[in-house]
Write a protein that holds these residues in place. Structure first.
Motif, PDB file in Angstrom:
ATOM      1  N   VAL A 160      37.601  32.794  43.144  1.00  0.00           N
ATOM      2  CA  VAL A 160      37.190  32.878  42.037  1.00  0.00           C
ATOM      3  C   VAL A 160      38.448  34.110  41.880  1.00  0.00           C
ATOM      4  O   VAL A 160      38.504  34.159  40.392  1.00  0.00           O
ATOM      5  N   GLY A 161      39.242  34.047  42.043  1.00  0.00           N
ATOM      6  CA  GLY A 161      40.412  35.496  41.782  1.00  0.00           C
ATOM      7  C   GLY A 161      40.939  36.120  42.600  1.00  0.00           C
ATOM      8  O   GLY A 161      40.680  35.758  43.715  1.00  0.00           O
ATOM      9  N   PRO A 162      41.588  37.086  42.334  1.00  0.00           N
ATOM     10  CA  PRO A 162      42.870  37.494  43.430  1.00  0.00           C
ATOM     11  C   PRO A 162      42.090  38.404  44.622  1.00  0.00           C
ATOM     12  O   PRO A 162      41.013  39.509  43.785  1.00  0.00           O
ATOM     13  N   ASP A 163      41.925  37.837  45.801  1.00  0.00           N
ATOM     14  CA  ASP A 163      40.996  38.688  46.520  1.00  0.00           C
ATOM     15  C   ASP A 163      39.022  38.619  45.665  1.00  0.00           C
ATOM     16  O   ASP A 163      39.198  39.512  46.315  1.00  0.00           O
ATOM     17  N   ARG A 164      39.326  37.864  45.359  1.00  0.00           N
ATOM     18  CA  ARG A 164      37.868  37.955  45.252  1.00  0.00           C
ATOM     19  C   ARG A 164      36.875  36.173  45.131  1.00  0.00           C
ATOM     20  O   ARG A 164      37.765  35.698  45.456  1.00  0.00           O
ATOM     21  N   TRP A 165      36.010  36.286  46.226  1.00  0.00           N
ATOM     22  CA  TRP A 165      35.285  35.231  46.547  1.00  0.00           C
ATOM     23  C   TRP A 165      33.750  34.957  46.378  1.00  0.00           C
ATOM     24  O   TRP A 165      33.238  36.137  45.804  1.00  0.00           O
TER      25      TRP A 165
END
Length: 394
Positions: free
Chosen positions: A42-47
């Protein structure tokens, strides 16, 4: 086999499972390192966990490949890093440097401009050469540094160009050699790209395909010249003494390769693709050629990394020898279908695996000891796979 529920990892940040130095993929998507459910960035290095019925990877823009349009919008390395963190800092492999980014951006922009221009003399070779950063790609796999290849998404570019043009990249030397053996009948011509280049260079060629332009290998739906709708066997029977050309015959369809060669009554076959261990031609086709045909000429072709394509000219041997070699079950040594790497049905029924998955037309078996060595989250994801096959007694 043990498993962990999604609720059990709801409190902690979702992290994708890293296995053997790479992000583990099941059914084409990363999985949560704790519970094994599909994980979506859902974003840079976010899941997060994938929602029920969510399309993947369309549900996340963060794993979509780099495109000429996207690099045009991102004017700095910092912007590119924020948008494509996985490309810059992958789970494994070398990081992408700013120098790589500048080089990749230049190549992708040139690639995009060339795609929108009028077709050249050999547009597939020209586009591959742009990706390789050379004036004209020579024989052998193109050499691109791993971080740069990741940014260029060479596997995605290969699928894109293969669908529109052809799975093998023709060189002038290859086209000239085929022309020397004309007239030619191409069976399985697909989009007719090779045949169109041959005709442009003065060769007499008849292009045929069971499903011209639109099939499981080509999605573009167009052909580069009129392609006769005809099965490979029928084209081979009508070839007479004309040379039979087989460009990247499928590895899982005897009718498209082996049966065509057996039906052919002429003296010269030209194949384009790899050897018995490569992605082209069935085991029966390779055995027929090795046993009853002799190589009279051969040359390497420009090709994608890891796929050393070559073109081979075969001459029929004076006396045909029957194919007596047969394949056996690796467990009981009973005869199985030619080229089959699987255990026979009797062995599967007598000693069923702990898990079996369908991969293309093959069954992949997981013995209990192999499953026990895998992370719990990966076991859970494999058992939930949409490709799981029923196993008797399980």
């Amino acid at each position: 086999m043990s498993s962990v529920s999604e609720a059990g990892c709801a409190a902690a940040p979702v992290r994708p499972l890293i296995f053997s130095g790479r992000r583990a993929l099941v059914d084409g998507h990363p999985i949560c390192a704790v519970c094994g459910t599909a994980a979506v960035p859902v974003g840079p290095d976010r899941w997060r966990h994938a929602r029920a019925g969510e399309s993947y990877p369309a549900g996340s823009r963060w794993l979509r490949p780099v495109t000429p349009a996207s690099v045009r919008r991102l004017g700095s390395f910092a912007e590119f890093t924020a948008r494509y963190p996985d490309v810059v800092r992958p789970p494994s492999g070398s990081p992408l440097t700013e120098e790589h980014w500048r080089c990749g951006r230049e190549r992708l922009l040139a690639y995009g401009r060339r795609q929108n221009a009028a077709p050249g003399r050999n547009p597939l070779l020209e586009l591959v050469s742009l990706l390789a950063g050379v004036a004209r790609a020579g024989p052998g796999p193109i050499a691109v540094a791993e971080p740069l290849a990741r940014m260029l998404d060479l596997e995605g570019r290969r699928r894109e160009l293969s669908s529109r043009y052809a799975w093998a990249i023709p060189s002038e030397a290859a086209l000239g050699l085929i022309g020397d053996h004309g007239p030619v009948v191409e069976a399985g011509a697909g989009t007719g790209y090779w045949a169109s280049l041959l005709r442009d260079r003065g060769a007499e060629v008849w292009a045929t395909d069971l499903s011209p332009g639109a099939n499981r290998f080509h999605r573009a739906g167009r052909t580069w010249l009129p392609v006769t709708r005809m099965a490979a066997v029928d084209a081979a029977r009508q070839a007479g003494e004309r040379t039979l050309l087989l460009c990247w015959p499928p590895p899982d369809d005897d009718a498209a390769g082996y049966a065509a060669v057996r039906a052919y009554r002429g003296g010269t076959v030209i194949t384009v693709g790899g050897g018995p261990d490569g992605p082209t031609g069935t085991a029966r086709l390779h055995r027929e050629l090795d046993l009853n045909w002799s190589v009279s000429d051969e040359l390497a072709l420009p090709s994608w990394p890891g796929i050393p394509d070559r073109m081979t000219v075969w001459r029929r041997n004076p006396v045909r020898r029957p194919l007596r070699r047969r394949d056996r079950c690796p467990s009981c040594a009973r005869f199985v279908g030619t080229g089959s790497p699987e255990r026979c049905p009797r062995c599967v029924a007598a000693a069923p695996p702990a898990l079996a998955l369908r991969q293309g037309r093959l069954r992949v078996e997981y013995p209990a000891e192999v499953l026990a060595s895998l992370p719990a989250a990966l076991r859970t994801a494999l058992f939930a796979s949409r490709h799981r096959l029923p196993v008797r007694g399980r």
